[in-house]
Design an enzyme around this catalytic site. Structure first.
Site, PDB file in Angstrom:
ATOM      1  N   ASP A 365      -4.842  13.616 -39.268  1.00  0.00           N
ATOM      2  CA  ASP A 365      -4.220  14.756 -39.950  1.00  0.00           C
ATOM      3  C   ASP A 365      -2.699  14.588 -40.019  1.00  0.00           C
ATOM      4  O   ASP A 365      -2.055  15.062 -40.969  1.00  0.00           O
ATOM      5  CB  ASP A 365      -4.554  16.053 -39.209  1.00  0.00           C
ATOM      6  CG  ASP A 365      -6.037  16.208 -38.932  1.00  0.00           C
ATOM      7  OD1 ASP A 365      -6.574  15.382 -38.172  1.00  0.00           O
ATOM      8  OD2 ASP A 365      -6.653  17.143 -39.467  1.00  0.00           O
ATOM      9  N   GLU A 493     -17.245  14.701 -41.344  1.00  0.00           N
ATOM     10  CA  GLU A 493     -17.934  14.399 -40.094  1.00  0.00           C
ATOM     11  C   GLU A 493     -19.376  14.896 -40.065  1.00  0.00           C
ATOM     12  O   GLU A 493     -20.060  14.768 -39.050  1.00  0.00           O
ATOM     13  CB  GLU A 493     -17.139  14.980 -38.927  1.00  0.00           C
ATOM     14  CG  GLU A 493     -15.780  14.299 -38.785  1.00  0.00           C
ATOM     15  CD  GLU A 493     -14.880  14.977 -37.774  1.00  0.00           C
ATOM     16  OE1 GLU A 493     -15.217  16.088 -37.323  1.00  0.00           O
ATOM     17  OE2 GLU A 493     -13.842  14.395 -37.443  1.00  0.00           O
TER      18      GLU A 493
END
Length: 637
Positions: A365, A493
């Site tokens: 991120d 994910e």
């Protein structure tokens, strides 16, 4: 226009305001009213600490480590966890008025207001309170973490008597009995650490100067937290100290006159052996708080205001006619600033410095979502974040070797560079982090024009990670001999260990192309630098040709019938998740369904193809973007 929802905080363009005290809002407010400077983070706990959801003080990059326990293990599994620690709490002020404790749970709150000022970087609170016995006081506090002095936080605490004289006992504490918040079954909340992690290693009391020294349990880092005090009052008072196990208080007993105010200034310093020689910590802390006390509270706040004025001049996004949106934007920009390491040795923890969720780890991120903001507004901070990745390059090389690959593989989640993700399908398998880091490095170089980093350290990161892709991938005959990346997990994910994740392949291709372009540029314009880095990593011309071949031959999944880029080779072969049959209580899915149940469906946690449309936008037509954008969000959980 649809009706706006009610706001927890009244819209204000520059302030976050809590206008009444609500116990049910304490957990949220402790995060919202956090103040920090990229190194120190102080959660928005009330100074008197009663009813806190979680008292928290954090130092970016200060952690302890424990072996990860597996009942079954294989080669290459992450070996150790790393957890950002909840350190010594210096926010504590406890007040007694005529022997009654100042306590928002008892007595009567006559007025209340707490404000986070985004222009000044200061948290203020004003409370008018009447005790059960009828004594009325006004309590005012101010709290800041200095942007100009990395190791310094400062607090002032004022008390005014509103109806007659009062006997005050005011205790300013350092509490070393802090523990990390346990995550339970939800890793987003806290950490896996239990019990007391910081071991007491001594204390200092010298008048109004006090300090606590600790050592981490396994990493053996040393922490020193020190505080000095100055009481401003014309009222008579005495001062003493109280020592309790792992806790020091400076205690003031004051005879407060009606309509008069006392004000206690507290200067806090945090130093650790991660940055300095352990034998120097006491002297450094003493010097820090002494200099702060000499400079004075108001002068330090003036420096804070000036720093933020410069920040907003470069970073502000102005929205006219919508104060709620303006407030939200500025609040988020402010939190980016106070969460981000600026020393080249730390990054941005998943929860910033507001809490311990995801154990304070740094993820991708940083490069994809946060770094671009700093690249365009403050390139020096951007460079420091990239320097952090270079600083852990040797550990990335070790990780690639552990995974039987050449080059370097950066960790999916880490604090000091070691892979800490125990669940490899959603951790190590996210190889795209290599390309994400290079994407950010390329953007920094192109926007800032700073070639110095690229010519030396940056090129080393770029070439070692390019090596990884060529060694990792294969030319597959059944894919028309195209270069494939199999057994990977993309940013989504909920879809793990697949072949040819489209996001990963696109980003890897971009990565390899940039490596070839940079090698040619350095060879032509900076031959000495190119020769130096080539010798350092034993780079050959054959390798550069291999990068070029892999980039041009990269396989990108595409369904010509629908015009959709599937998320991976198998995505269209899966049933679509039935949201209609999913009870509300079963969200988020990852906490209620086994991963294998999720993996065999078309269901997304993060629509990574949509992200690819943005990051690699020049490779798609407008029609491609519209068609694929419409397809994937319907599968979002």
């Amino acid at each position: 226009m649809a009706d706006r929802p009610s706001f927890a905080y009244p819209p204000d363009e520059w302030e976050i305001i809590e206008s009444d005290f609500r116990r049910d809002m304490l957990p949220r407010n402790e995060s919202i009213f956090t103040v920090g400077n990229g190194y120190i983070g102080l959660r928005g706990n009330l100074e008197e600490r009663r009813g806190s959801y979680h008292d928290g003080t954090y130092l970016n990059g200060f952690y302890d480590s424990n072996p990860i326990v597996y009942t079954e293990i294989a080669t290459g599994y992450a070996r150790n966890s790393q957890t950002m620690l909840n350190v010594t709490d210096g926010k504590e002020f406890r007040l007694w008025v005529n022997n009654e404790p100042f306590d928002l749970w008892t007595g009567t709150i006559l007025d209340y207001r707490r404000v986070l000022d985004l222009r000044r970087g200061v948290l203020t609170r004003e409370v008018v309170w009447r005790s059960p016995a009828g004594k009325s006081i006004a309590v005012r506090s101010m709290r800041a973490v200095s942007f100009t002095r990395r190791h310094l936080a400062l607090i002032s605490y004022s008390v005014e008597s509103l109806n007659g004289e009062a006997s005050l006992v005011l205790k300013s504490g350092l509490d070393g009995n802090m523990r990390n918040q346990e995550s339970g079954k939800d890793p987003r909340v806290g950490s896996a650490l239990k019990g007391q992690i910081l071991k007491p290693r001594g204390w200092i009391v010298e008048g109004s100067f006090v300090a606590l020294k600790h050592e981490t349990r396994n990493t053996h880092f040393i922490l020193l937290c020190a505080a000095d005090h100055h009481l401003h009052t014309s009222c008579p008072f005495t001062m003493e100290t109280e020592l309790e196990p792992n806790h020091i208080s400076v205690v003031y007993r004051i005879k407060l006159k009606e309509k008069e105010e006392i004000r206690l200034f507290k200067y806090l310093a945090y130093h650790t052996s991660r940055d300095h020689d352990p034998d120097e910590l006491i002297a450094l802390a003493r010097q820090e708080v002494s200099a702060a006390r000499e400079k004075g509270f108001e002068s330090l706040l003036s420096d804070q205001k000036h720093f933020l004025m410069c920040f907003w001049e470069k970073s502000d996004i102005r929205i006219e006619g919508d104060p709620a949106v303006q407030q939200s934007l500025r609040f988020n920009l402010f939190h980016l600033l106070q969460s981000t390491g600026r020393d080249g040795r730390t990054g941005i923890a998943a929860k910033g410095l507001t809490g311990e969720g995801y154990e304070g780890h740094y993820f991708w991120d940083t490069e994809i979502y946060v770094l671009p903001f700093f690249i365009y507004t403050d390139p020096e901070i951007g460079r420091k974040l990239i320097e952090f990745r270079y600083g852990i390059l040797d550990k990335a090389r070790e990780r690639a070797s552990e995974m039987s690959q050449k080059g370097a593989l950066f960790p999916w989640r880490t604090i000091d560079g070691e892979e800490c993700s125990a669940y490899y399908p959603a951790g190590t398998a996210q190889y795209h982090i290599n390309a994400d880091i290079v994407y950010a490095m390329r953007k920094y170089t192109e926007v800032s024009g700073d070639l110095d980093f690229l010519r030396r350290d940056g090129a080393e990161v770029l070439f070692e990670t390019a090596r990884f892709w060529v060694d990792f991938g294969d030319y597959i005959p059944k894919k028309a001999g195209r270069f494939c990346l199999n057994g990977v997990t993309g940013p989504d994910e909920y879809t793990a260990i697949v072949n040819n994740n489209t996001y990963t392949n696109l980003m890897a291709r971009d990565h390899l192309e940039y490596a070839v372009k940079t090698a040619k540029m350095l060879k032509q314009k900076y031959p000495d630098d190119f020769a130096e880095v080539s010798e350092r990593i034993s780079l050959t011309e054959e390798e550069i040709l291999a990068w070029e071949k892999a980039a041009s031959g990269m396989y990108i999944p595409f369904d010509s019938h629908s015009g959709i880029y599937p998320q991976d080779d198998s995505f269209f072969d899966k049933a679509v998740w039935s949201f209609e049959k999913t009870p509300e209580k079963c969200y988020p899915l990852l906490l209620h369904y086994h991963p294998l149940v999720i993996y065999r469906h078309q269901v997304l946690k993060q629509p990574d193809l949509v992200l690819a449309l943005f990051l690699q936008g020049n490779r798609f037509t407008a029609a491609d973007k519209k068609r694929n954008f419409d397809y994937f969000p319907e599968r979002l959980a």
